[in-house]
Enzyme design. Structure first.
Site, PDB file in Angstrom:
ATOM      1  CE  LYS A  10     -23.807 -15.200   6.172  1.00  0.00           C
ATOM      2  NZ  LYS A  10     -23.865 -14.156   7.190  1.00  0.00           N
ATOM      3  N   GLY A  45     -14.514  -3.390   0.920  1.00  0.00           N
ATOM      4  CA  GLY A  45     -15.845  -2.782   1.035  1.00  0.00           C
ATOM      5  C   GLY A  45     -16.101  -1.743  -0.042  1.00  0.00           C
ATOM      6  NE  ARG A  76      -4.274  -1.599   1.609  1.00  0.00           N
ATOM      7  CZ  ARG A  76      -5.263  -1.968   2.375  1.00  0.00           C
ATOM      8  NH1 ARG A  76      -5.236  -1.674   3.662  1.00  0.00           N
ATOM      9  NH2 ARG A  76      -6.298  -2.607   1.887  1.00  0.00           N
TER      10      ARG A  76
HETATM   11  P1  AMP Z   1     -17.181 -13.593   0.607  1.00  0.00           P
HETATM   12  O1  AMP Z   1     -16.414 -12.876   1.680  1.00  0.00           O
HETATM   13  O2  AMP Z   1     -18.644 -13.413   0.661  1.00  0.00           O
HETATM   14  O3  AMP Z   1     -16.589 -13.341  -0.781  1.00  0.00           O
HETATM   15  O4  AMP Z   1     -17.000 -15.125   0.901  1.00  0.00           O
HETATM   16  C1  AMP Z   1     -15.759 -15.747   0.874  1.00  0.00           C
HETATM   17  C2  AMP Z   1     -15.841 -17.009   1.665  1.00  0.00           C
HETATM   18  O5  AMP Z   1     -16.801 -17.855   1.087  1.00  0.00           O
HETATM   19  C3  AMP Z   1     -14.538 -17.752   1.692  1.00  0.00           C
HETATM   20  O6  AMP Z   1     -14.057 -17.780   3.002  1.00  0.00           O
HETATM   21  C4  AMP Z   1     -14.942 -19.149   1.218  1.00  0.00           C
HETATM   22  O7  AMP Z   1     -14.361 -20.169   1.985  1.00  0.00           O
HETATM   23  C5  AMP Z   1     -16.440 -19.163   1.406  1.00  0.00           C
HETATM   24  N1  AMP Z   1     -17.081 -20.152   0.530  1.00  0.00           N
HETATM   25  C6  AMP Z   1     -16.997 -20.228  -0.800  1.00  0.00           C
HETATM   26  N2  AMP Z   1     -17.679 -21.313  -1.248  1.00  0.00           N
HETATM   27  C7  AMP Z   1     -18.174 -21.932  -0.183  1.00  0.00           C
HETATM   28  C8  AMP Z   1     -18.947 -23.123  -0.005  1.00  0.00           C
HETATM   29  N3  AMP Z   1     -19.319 -23.876  -1.029  1.00  0.00           N
HETATM   30  N4  AMP Z   1     -19.296 -23.452   1.248  1.00  0.00           N
HETATM   31  C9  AMP Z   1     -18.908 -22.702   2.299  1.00  0.00           C
HETATM   32  N5  AMP Z   1     -18.180 -21.568   2.198  1.00  0.00           N
HETATM   33  C10 AMP Z   1     -17.811 -21.196   0.972  1.00  0.00           C
END
Ligand code: AMP
Length: 398
Positions: free
Chosen positions: A205, A378, A36
């Protein structure tokens, strides 16, 4: 159109207040990654080479109480900046007051000063994070022009961005080269993409990314959905998903999106499943036959092939979110496959919208294979949602 630092005219002799993002990782007071700092050098040098007096400032972590200050001082950051620039950086261990004002007055053309963590102002009433009016006015009074190059906090209205921009005077604020790059790539991909535009969304999610899904569905030609969030969509299609991640209260919403979007949404056609959430758990590839005691932890090989096909003709690609639990090597193949597929596109603008997918691409050694890897978590998510970012919006218009 907002002003860029180049639109501020000759900076010789001007005091340039420069908000940078030096929120670097520290371990026992030592900087473990200075990306950074090095990333801000072009903007800093541009001003210094013109003979500006640069006043740089940044936040570092969160500062809630007096006791946090010791571990959150930016003194080591100023030291590293000095090493990186190869010139003296005067460090002022205050965020306001006579000593700071005197030090700024004593700066000569082409010299740089850095002052203490902007969030030290949060200890007494969250003045920085709540964009306290007096603080923004005060900081603005310390310089002639303001340059914001901290994309990571551009989605927040803080005293050190919006507060200064609103008080520095008409026409006197602009973004630096780092924010310029974010706007050029993410902004253009959303507003004026070379088509086809393909978006790939993953991660845990649906609920975290509803606004991103909606915005990208309205802009992209195809939206590929993988990762944990795909199972809510697969369930909405009536498929068996076993004990895979699913947001039951979002299944109806997913169904509505699928009905509306038709074949614009592309979902996985196979899944790597295991009975336990563990790298060592025995796994298999399931195609429409996930059992009740199985959990989907990655997309399968046929999905990687399908996604590759969809990506093949893309001229613009935006990727946000891993395709599986990529932190576990046995369930990282889908994310690696997609990363490779995007990296190998020879004639496309390819963008990673920050967060885990950026980490994955960098760790896998693909960093220089993408047109742009966003530096904001973010901030890039809110940008992809189509939201106005106050740290940019408050800057002067051209
Ligand atoms: P995000 O911060 O919403 O981009 O989510 C990232 C996280 O989603 C990572 O820590 C991944 O391990 C998790 N993730 C991705 N695919 C899956 C899955 N099939 N089941 C559980 N967690 C998942």
């Amino acid at each position: 159109m907002k002003k860029s630092i180049k639109d501020l005219g000759n900076l010789q002799g001007k005091t340039v207040l420069m908000r940078v993002d030096f929120n670097v990782p520290l371990k026992d007071g030592a900087i473990t990654n200075d990306n950074r700092i090095t990333a801000a050098v072009p903007t800093i040098n541009y001003a210094l080479e013109q003979g500006a007096k640069v006043v740089a400032f940044t936040h570092l972590g969160r500062v809630k109480e007096e006791a946090d200050k010791e571990s959150k001082t930016v003194a080591p950051v100023a030291k590293r900046l000095s090493e990186v620039l190869g010139k003296n950086v005067t460090f002022v261990s205050e965020t306001r007051g006579e000593k700071l004002e005197e030090s700024i007055k004593n700066l000569q053309n082409g010299e740089i000063l850095m002052f203490e963590n902007t969030r030290f102002e949060d200890v007494d009433g969250k003045k920085e994070s709540k964009n306290d009016e007096d603080l923004g006015k005060y900081w603005a009074s310390l310089g002639d022009v303001f340059v914001n190059d901290a994309f990571g906090t551009a989605h927040r209205a803080h005293a050190s961005n919006k507060g200064i921009a609103s008080n520095i005077g008409e026409g006197n604020s602009a973004y630096g080269f780092l924010i310029e790059k974010e706007i050029k790539f993410i902004g253009e991909a959303l507003d004026n993409p070379v088509r086809p535009l393909v978006a790939i969304l993953g991660g845990a999610k649906v609920s975290d990314k509803i606004a991103v899904i909606e915005n990208l569905l309205s802009k992209a030609d195809k939206v590929i959905i993988g990762g944990g969030m795909a199972y809510t969509f697969l369930k909405a299609q009536g498929k068996e998903i076993g004990k895979s991640l699913c947001e039951n209260d979002k299944v109806d919403y997913a169904r509505e999106l699928l009905d509306k979007a038709g074949d614009k949404i592309v979902l996985p056609v196979d899944t790597v499943v295991a009975k336990e959430f563990s790298n060592d758990a025995p796994s298999r590839v399931a195609t429409n036959d996930i059992q009740a005691d199985e959990e989907g932890l990655d997309i399968g090989p046929a999905s990687v092939e399908l996604f590759k096909e969809v990506l093949q003709d893309a001229k613009t690609v935006i990727w946000n979110g891993p395709m599986g639990v990529f932190e576990m090597p046995n369930f990282a193949k889908g994310t690696i496959g997609v990363c490779e597929a995007i990296a190998n596109l020879s004639d496309a603008t390819t963008i990673i919208g920050g967060g885990d997918s950026a980490t994955a691409a960098i760790q896998l050694g693909y960093a220089d294979k993408f047109s742009h890897i966003s530096t904001g978590g973010g901030a890039s998510l809110e940008y992809l949602e189509g939201k106005v970012l106050p740290g940019i919006d408050s800057l002067s218009n051209k």
